[in-house]
Scaffold this motif. Sequence first.
Motif, mmCIF file in Angstrom:
data_model
loop_
_atom_site.group_PDB
_atom_site.id
_atom_site.type_symbol
_atom_site.label_atom_id
_atom_site.label_comp_id
_atom_site.label_asym_id
_atom_site.label_seq_id
_atom_site.Cartn_x
_atom_site.Cartn_y
_atom_site.Cartn_z
ATOM 1 N N VAL A 169 6.009 5.242 1.212
ATOM 2 C CA VAL A 169 5.552 6.556 1.652
ATOM 3 C C VAL A 169 5.042 7.409 0.417
ATOM 4 O O VAL A 169 5.942 7.841 -0.413
ATOM 5 C CB VAL A 169 6.710 7.581 2.331
ATOM 6 N N SER A 170 3.778 7.697 0.132
ATOM 7 C CA SER A 170 3.433 8.455 -0.967
ATOM 8 C C SER A 170 3.156 10.046 -1.040
ATOM 9 O O SER A 170 2.936 10.625 -1.789
ATOM 10 C CB SER A 170 2.216 7.795 -1.657
ATOM 11 N N ASP A 171 3.040 10.482 0.401
ATOM 12 C CA ASP A 171 2.857 11.822 0.767
ATOM 13 C C ASP A 171 3.329 11.913 2.154
ATOM 14 O O ASP A 171 3.674 10.819 2.952
ATOM 15 C CB ASP A 171 1.148 12.253 0.653
ATOM 16 N N HIS A 172 3.608 12.997 2.415
ATOM 17 C CA HIS A 172 4.467 13.498 3.865
ATOM 18 C C HIS A 172 3.837 14.533 4.367
ATOM 19 O O HIS A 172 3.673 15.638 4.224
ATOM 20 C CB HIS A 172 5.837 13.649 3.566
ATOM 21 N N LEU A 173 3.229 14.273 5.868
ATOM 22 C CA LEU A 173 2.487 15.053 6.821
ATOM 23 C C LEU A 173 3.572 15.996 7.400
ATOM 24 O O LEU A 173 2.964 17.033 7.792
ATOM 25 C CB LEU A 173 1.518 14.437 7.620
ATOM 26 N N VAL A 174 4.662 16.020 7.368
ATOM 27 C CA VAL A 174 5.576 16.842 7.862
ATOM 28 C C VAL A 174 6.267 17.867 6.822
ATOM 29 O O VAL A 174 6.034 18.919 7.083
ATOM 30 C CB VAL A 174 6.674 16.133 8.346
ATOM 31 N N GLN A 177 -9.693 8.018 9.030
ATOM 32 C CA GLN A 177 -9.921 9.203 8.196
ATOM 33 C C GLN A 177 -8.713 9.682 7.511
ATOM 34 O O GLN A 177 -7.653 9.643 7.847
ATOM 35 C CB GLN A 177 -10.434 10.192 9.097
ATOM 36 N N PHE A 178 -8.957 9.818 6.208
ATOM 37 C CA PHE A 178 -7.791 10.583 5.332
ATOM 38 C C PHE A 178 -8.102 11.832 5.454
ATOM 39 O O PHE A 178 -6.835 12.277 5.874
ATOM 40 C CB PHE A 178 -7.907 10.162 3.976
ATOM 41 N N TYR A 179 -9.108 12.423 5.567
ATOM 42 C CA TYR A 179 -9.153 13.849 5.943
ATOM 43 C C TYR A 179 -9.676 14.210 7.330
ATOM 44 O O TYR A 179 -10.674 14.449 7.728
ATOM 45 C CB TYR A 179 -10.168 14.564 4.893
ATOM 46 N N ALA A 188 4.178 6.215 10.019
ATOM 47 C CA ALA A 188 3.414 6.687 8.835
ATOM 48 C C ALA A 188 1.819 6.207 9.104
ATOM 49 O O ALA A 188 1.550 5.373 9.853
ATOM 50 C CB ALA A 188 3.889 5.907 7.759
ATOM 51 N N VAL A 189 1.064 7.019 8.382
ATOM 52 C CA VAL A 189 -0.391 6.780 8.578
ATOM 53 C C VAL A 189 -0.882 6.135 7.275
ATOM 54 O O VAL A 189 -0.431 6.464 6.136
ATOM 55 C CB VAL A 189 -1.269 8.287 8.876
ATOM 56 N N GLU A 190 -1.779 5.158 7.590
ATOM 57 C CA GLU A 190 -2.377 4.537 6.236
ATOM 58 C C GLU A 190 -3.888 4.031 6.924
ATOM 59 O O GLU A 190 -4.204 4.622 7.878
ATOM 60 C CB GLU A 190 -1.707 3.353 5.588
ATOM 61 N N MET A 191 -4.529 3.306 6.048
ATOM 62 C CA MET A 191 -6.087 3.113 6.656
ATOM 63 C C MET A 191 -6.170 1.673 6.717
ATOM 64 O O MET A 191 -7.506 1.320 7.157
ATOM 65 C CB MET A 191 -7.034 3.611 5.762
ATOM 66 N N GLU A 192 -5.411 0.697 6.633
ATOM 67 C CA GLU A 192 -5.863 -0.763 6.871
ATOM 68 C C GLU A 192 -5.227 -1.904 7.629
ATOM 69 O O GLU A 192 -5.643 -2.946 8.047
ATOM 70 C CB GLU A 192 -5.814 -1.404 5.108
ATOM 71 N N GLY A 232 0.715 -1.235 -0.129
ATOM 72 C CA GLY A 232 0.015 0.096 0.020
ATOM 73 C C GLY A 232 0.977 1.341 0.036
ATOM 74 O O GLY A 232 2.001 1.244 -0.147
ATOM 75 N N SER A 233 0.103 2.267 0.194
ATOM 76 C CA SER A 233 0.939 3.439 0.343
ATOM 77 C C SER A 233 0.382 4.421 1.840
ATOM 78 O O SER A 233 -0.482 3.495 2.528
ATOM 79 C CB SER A 233 0.420 4.672 -0.919
ATOM 80 N N CYS A 234 1.459 4.957 2.194
ATOM 81 C CA CYS A 234 0.963 5.364 3.651
ATOM 82 C C CYS A 234 1.758 6.985 3.544
ATOM 83 O O CYS A 234 2.350 7.566 2.564
ATOM 84 C CB CYS A 234 1.759 4.919 4.499
ATOM 85 N N GLY A 235 1.291 7.675 4.454
ATOM 86 C CA GLY A 235 1.871 9.308 4.603
ATOM 87 C C GLY A 235 2.894 9.381 5.662
ATOM 88 O O GLY A 235 2.481 8.884 6.980
ATOM 89 N N GLY A 236 3.947 9.752 5.467
ATOM 90 C CA GLY A 236 5.145 9.959 6.515
ATOM 91 C C GLY A 236 4.441 10.896 7.642
ATOM 92 O O GLY A 236 3.857 11.975 7.231
HETATM 93 N N1 HPA Z 1 -3.350 9.131 5.439
HETATM 94 C C1 HPA Z 1 -3.993 8.228 5.263
HETATM 95 N N2 HPA Z 1 -3.982 7.222 4.442
HETATM 96 C C2 HPA Z 1 -2.773 7.373 3.680
HETATM 97 C C3 HPA Z 1 -2.370 8.497 3.819
HETATM 98 C C4 HPA Z 1 -2.431 9.525 4.666
HETATM 99 O O1 HPA Z 1 -1.882 10.756 4.402
HETATM 100 N N3 HPA Z 1 -1.304 8.703 2.592
HETATM 101 C C5 HPA Z 1 -1.481 7.186 2.061
HETATM 102 N N4 HPA Z 1 -2.444 6.557 2.616
#
Ligand code: HPA
Length: 236
Positions: free
Chosen positions: A204-209, A160-162, A179-183, A89-93
């Motif tokens: 890591v597909s996006d970075h919250l920092v 929640q993504f948002y 990192a954050v993801e949803m599963e 999957g992908s996740c947010g740093g």
């Molecule tokens: N938040 C939740 N799930 C995600 C994110 C995120 O920023 N990036 C990829 N999966």
Amino acid sequence: MSTHIAAAPGDIAPIVLFPGDPLRAKWIAENFLDDARLYSDVRGMLGFTGTWNGERVSVQGSGMGQPSMAIYATELFSEYDVQTIVRVGSCGGLTDRVGMRDVIIANGACTDSGINRVRFHGLDYAPVADFSLLRAAVEAAEGLTLDASVHVGLLFSSDQFYSTRSELTEPFVAHGALAVEMETAGLYTLAAYHQRRALSICTVSDHLVTHEATTAQEREQSFGDMIEIALRAATA
Ligand code: HPA
């Protein structure tokens, strides 16, 4: 045929790679598997079976979030006798300890989800990876020449993504979440219940920092290192 997967018994391999995005499932089938055949397109949640290095492997989209993922994981375990699921999957740093496109092999997952709270009567369960898969993934990563840096650590599986409550992740980051993801928390819990093996590997597909992000096309196509690690670990 199960409720959400239009496959006959035996159509799905004992090993399943499990991306959230059904189009990433198609991309993995087309680029990594030999003789891949579509076994289900119910609700557009594509599933394929082919071979990798001569071993049967399936790849099934899970959708986003624990409720969707749990539908597919439960049917794979209980109706298709799947033994091993590796989420790719992908996740947010969440910390500057991880960079964009780094790969995180999740040894465990925290969550803000209510699902396990209901399942465990308000008490706290610790969803952890299958150790044999975790070890095989680390060995696979060590044996490959990778573009990405690889980390073993905790994911935070959010509902929640948002989220409007970003401060809620702070104590988890302070206690090691990378990192954050949803599963992942839900997948590890279901695998334990069904006495099967599961592992989550996320890029890591996006970075919250740093607020960096990848495009949808980069997300679909730049995850080769993670898929290679997952295939080696699942078939080890
Ligand atoms: N938040 C939740 N799930 C995600 C994110 C995120 O920023 N990036 C990829 N999966």
